[in-house]
Design an enzyme around this catalytic site. Structure first.
Site, mmCIF file in Angstrom:
data_model
loop_
_atom_site.group_PDB
_atom_site.id
_atom_site.type_symbol
_atom_site.label_atom_id
_atom_site.label_comp_id
_atom_site.label_asym_id
_atom_site.label_seq_id
_atom_site.Cartn_x
_atom_site.Cartn_y
_atom_site.Cartn_z
ATOM 1 N N CYS A 122 14.065 10.930 5.472
ATOM 2 C CA CYS A 122 14.066 10.621 6.904
ATOM 3 C C CYS A 122 15.485 10.672 7.457
ATOM 4 C CB CYS A 122 13.480 9.248 7.153
ATOM 5 S SG CYS A 122 14.481 7.958 6.434
ATOM 6 N N LYS A 128 0.885 -1.176 0.000
ATOM 7 C CA LYS A 128 0.000 0.000 0.000
ATOM 8 C C LYS A 128 0.915 1.216 0.000
ATOM 9 C CE LYS A 128 -1.679 3.073 1.857
ATOM 10 N NZ LYS A 128 -1.382 4.474 1.377
ATOM 11 N N ARG A 140 0.163 9.858 -2.687
ATOM 12 C CA ARG A 140 0.624 11.100 -3.305
ATOM 13 C C ARG A 140 1.491 10.837 -4.537
ATOM 14 N NH1 ARG A 140 2.550 14.184 2.021
ATOM 15 N NH2 ARG A 140 1.764 12.414 3.176
HETATM 16 P P1 NAD Z 1 2.637 9.371 6.539
HETATM 17 O O1 NAD Z 1 2.794 8.799 7.904
HETATM 18 O O2 NAD Z 1 1.675 10.492 6.354
HETATM 19 O O3 NAD Z 1 2.142 8.211 5.527
HETATM 20 C C1 NAD Z 1 2.779 6.964 5.468
HETATM 21 C C2 NAD Z 1 1.747 5.926 5.019
HETATM 22 O O4 NAD Z 1 0.691 5.858 5.983
HETATM 23 C C3 NAD Z 1 1.102 6.249 3.683
HETATM 24 O O5 NAD Z 1 0.969 5.073 2.934
HETATM 25 C C4 NAD Z 1 -0.258 6.823 4.079
HETATM 26 O O6 NAD Z 1 -1.259 6.562 3.120
HETATM 27 C C5 NAD Z 1 -0.565 6.098 5.373
HETATM 28 N N1 NAD Z 1 -1.363 6.905 6.293
HETATM 29 C C6 NAD Z 1 -1.378 8.266 6.397
HETATM 30 N N2 NAD Z 1 -2.241 8.661 7.364
HETATM 31 C C7 NAD Z 1 -2.770 7.529 7.888
HETATM 32 C C8 NAD Z 1 -3.707 7.272 8.940
HETATM 33 N N3 NAD Z 1 -4.272 8.272 9.623
HETATM 34 N N4 NAD Z 1 -4.017 5.993 9.224
HETATM 35 C C9 NAD Z 1 -3.459 4.985 8.541
HETATM 36 N N5 NAD Z 1 -2.554 5.166 7.531
HETATM 37 C C10 NAD Z 1 -2.212 6.418 7.217
HETATM 38 O O7 NAD Z 1 4.089 9.754 6.020
HETATM 39 P P2 NAD Z 1 4.491 10.543 4.696
HETATM 40 O O8 NAD Z 1 4.122 11.981 4.840
HETATM 41 O O9 NAD Z 1 4.035 9.814 3.488
HETATM 42 O O10 NAD Z 1 6.090 10.381 4.735
HETATM 43 C C11 NAD Z 1 6.915 11.227 5.493
HETATM 44 C C12 NAD Z 1 7.220 10.649 6.852
HETATM 45 O O11 NAD Z 1 7.819 9.361 6.713
HETATM 46 C C13 NAD Z 1 8.227 11.470 7.635
HETATM 47 O O12 NAD Z 1 7.816 11.527 8.974
HETATM 48 C C14 NAD Z 1 9.525 10.685 7.488
HETATM 49 O O13 NAD Z 1 10.468 10.890 8.515
HETATM 50 C C15 NAD Z 1 9.007 9.297 7.497
HETATM 51 N N6 NAD Z 1 9.966 8.371 6.907
HETATM 52 C C16 NAD Z 1 10.693 7.584 7.765
HETATM 53 C C17 NAD Z 1 11.640 6.724 7.252
HETATM 54 C C18 NAD Z 1 12.446 5.846 8.159
HETATM 55 O O14 NAD Z 1 13.178 5.040 7.659
HETATM 56 N N7 NAD Z 1 12.341 5.963 9.471
HETATM 57 C C19 NAD Z 1 11.864 6.670 5.855
HETATM 58 C C20 NAD Z 1 11.103 7.477 5.029
HETATM 59 C C21 NAD Z 1 10.154 8.338 5.565
#
Ligand code: NAD
Length: 498
Positions: free
Chosen positions: A281, A173, A177
């Site tokens: 990240c 999934k 975006r």
């Molecule tokens: P996000 O948490 O908004 O979304 C991640 C996933 O969760 C997406 O597939 C989204 O559809 C889903 N999602 C969003 N809101 C949800 C909800 N309320 N309930 C269930 N699922 C939901 O993150 P983003 O904006 O896509 O990505 C950026 C974030 O990811 C930053 O915080 C970044 O630090 C983090 N990130 C972390 C790593 C790591 O390795 N630790 C790597 C890449 C990105």
């Protein structure tokens, strides 16, 4: 405008839902696609396809699985440029950066090509008289990956090549975006000879995620995204008995000591802060200048940040592209303003940035803030944009304490010429990935990637040995093939080695 569909059971399908989400071109600000949003029935269809495929894929020989992995590796390698274009058009990052992300994903595929070696078990001959003990690992079943927008190829590739090589079937999934890259990857898996149903893509939002978390036939979930969602997902999925690794957000600090090569440090820090418009990240968002390093470092950072060429991702001259959405631009700019109002000095200001010919694009220019304090929003929030905060500190130990007081523990780095300071730092910080004169210490695919504290919920890091461990469970066999002369040795007492 095209409609991006799910990929279930070896082909595309619009699914049952009627909800759609807009996919923008960040450099122009225009909508370019729409993506279908799954309902629970669509998730169920994908899990059912994966469960059906598991029956035969889990029994495929190591040799057959490795052949598919090698074919997939060749196809990804041959299509790096196309994948980079797809990523750039929906995420906004520049082409060279997008190609770099595909390359780092490819390295995980190459790691997974070694699956026959990685799954070798242990064997103890004659553990007891006439008794041998051996272990091996089996796949879990249907496993799911839920991934963020910022690495639409690499982050899913931290997961699916390893999971599939281990004999699992996979439901991805991706972020709604920038969803197109996942369908392109599904097509490459199909061309590599992966049987239908082993790799599936379900597009969607919280509805799809919750349906995955609650589905009784999903054995494990790998998540990468923001900390609040990682924490929520870990709680909900473990409550239904699933194995979970949930990687969250970050606030990465780099310490710069006065004995460092400051020109070298400033160049690497600006690359680490502003590459991919700070939407990594592992981006450095806080530069901790120790003692006398502060003023000369700030001068160099200001100069280099102002030189960065900002423009559309497809323009080869661009070093930094736009951020992902209009909402992200608004949020980043308001955090810069909050920093200014709370007492930081904006020494390079990226607010209101426009690129000629792309006035509606979601651009934010490189921004440097000096005199940032730990109580300011710009310090406590994960900004996820091209903003570098300079924090002053008196000593290495005070800088280490600052890092350890932060709730996140993803990555960190030190710039120094002193081996003794570097060693004190690497042993003292409570952070998962550490760089010494390396600002973005993303481990190679044959190590595992993961942070500490609020940057990871769960026990296992992704890819490398911990990835193989996460996607398999162990069996230990104690076996005896008795001869007639041993048959009379049975006793009711607890078995001990003889
Ligand atoms: P996000 O948490 O908004 O979304 C991640 C996933 O969760 C997406 O597939 C989204 O559809 C889903 N999602 C969003 N809101 C949800 C909800 N309320 N309930 C269930 N699922 C939901 O993150 P983003 O904006 O896509 O990505 C950026 C974030 O990811 C930053 O915080 C970044 O630090 C983090 N990130 C972390 C790593 C790591 O390795 N630790 C790597 C890449 C990105």
């Amino acid at each position: 405008m095209t409609t991006i569909q799910h990929w279930i059971g070896g082909g595309t399908t619009p699914g049952t839902g009627t909800r759609r989400s807009a996919v923008y071109h960040p450099a122009t600000g225009a909508q370019q696609h729409e993506v279908v949003l799954a309902e629970a029935a669509d998730v169920d269809a994908a899990v059912t396809a994966a469960r059906t495929a598991f029956a035969s894929w889990s029994q495929a020989s190591l040799s057959k699985r490795a052949k598919v992995l090698f074919a997939f590796r060749e196809l990804v390698n041959a299509n790096v440029d196309r994948l980079a274009e797809i990523v750039s058009d929906e995420h906004g990052k520049v082409l060279s950066d997008a190609a770099g992300e595909v390359q780092r994903g490819l390295e995980v595929v190459e790691f997974a090509c070694g699956i026959p070696h990685l799954l070798k078990g242990e064997y103890s001959d004659q553990a007891s008289t006439g008794v041998d003990v051996f272990s091996f690992r089996e796949p879990l079943g249907v496993v799911a990956g839920i991934t963020p927008f910022n690495f639409p190829v690499m982050v899913p590739m931290w997961m699916h090549p390893v999971a599939i090589a281990c004999g699992n079937t996979f439901v991805l999934k991706p972020s709604e975006r920038d969803p197109s890259a996942s369908n392109y990857v599904a097509e490459l898996w199909r061309r590599a000879g992966l049987p239908d149903g082993v790799f599936n893509v379900v597009h969607g939002d919280k509805v799809a995620v919750d349906a995955i978390l609650d589905h009784p036939d999903v054995a494990a979930v790998s998540f990468v995204g923001s900390t609040p969602i990682a924490r929520y997902l870990h709680g909900r999925a473990t409550a239904t008995g699933k194995r979970v690794q949930a990687l969250g957000g970050a606030k990465n600090h780099a310490i710069v000591l006065p004995d460092a090569d400051l020109e070298f440090a400033a160049r690497h820090l600006t690359a680490a802060a502003f590459g991919s418009a700070g939407e990594r990240c592992m981006a450095i968002s806080a530069a901790v200048a120790v003692g006398g390093a502060g003023d000369p470092l700030l001068d160099l950072l200001n100069r280099r940040a102002a030189e960065i060429v900002v423009g559309p991702g497809r323009d080869p001259k661009s070093e930094m592209g736009p951020v992902v959405t209009a909402a992200a631009k608004t949020r980043i700019e308001s955090l810069i303003t909050a920093g200014e109002q709370q007492g930081a000095k904006v020494t390079v200001d990226g607010r209101g940035y426009t690129v000629p010919g792309h006035e509606d694009g979601f651009f934010v220019g490189p921004t440097v803030l000096d005199g940032v304090g730990t109580g300011m929003d710009v310090y406590t929030e994960e900004i996820f944009g091209p903003v570098l905060s300079v924090v002053r500190s008196d000593s290495v130990d005070a800088a280490i304490d600052l890092i350890n007081a932060n709730p996140y523990g993803n990555g960190t780095a030190i710039f120094t010429g002193s081996g003794e300071a570097a060693r004190r730092f690497q042993r003292g910080v409570r952070v998962g990935m550490i760089g010494v004169n390396v600002p973005i210490p993303v481990p190679m695919a044959y190590y595992s990637f993961g942070g500490w504290k609020d940057s990871l919920f769960g026990d296992k890091h992704v890819h490398g040995p911990e990835g193989v461990s996460f996607y398999t469970r162990g069996k230990v066999v104690t076996s005896r093939w008795p001869h007639v002369e041993h048959a009379h040795g049975a006793s009711l007492h607890f078995p001990t080695a003889t």
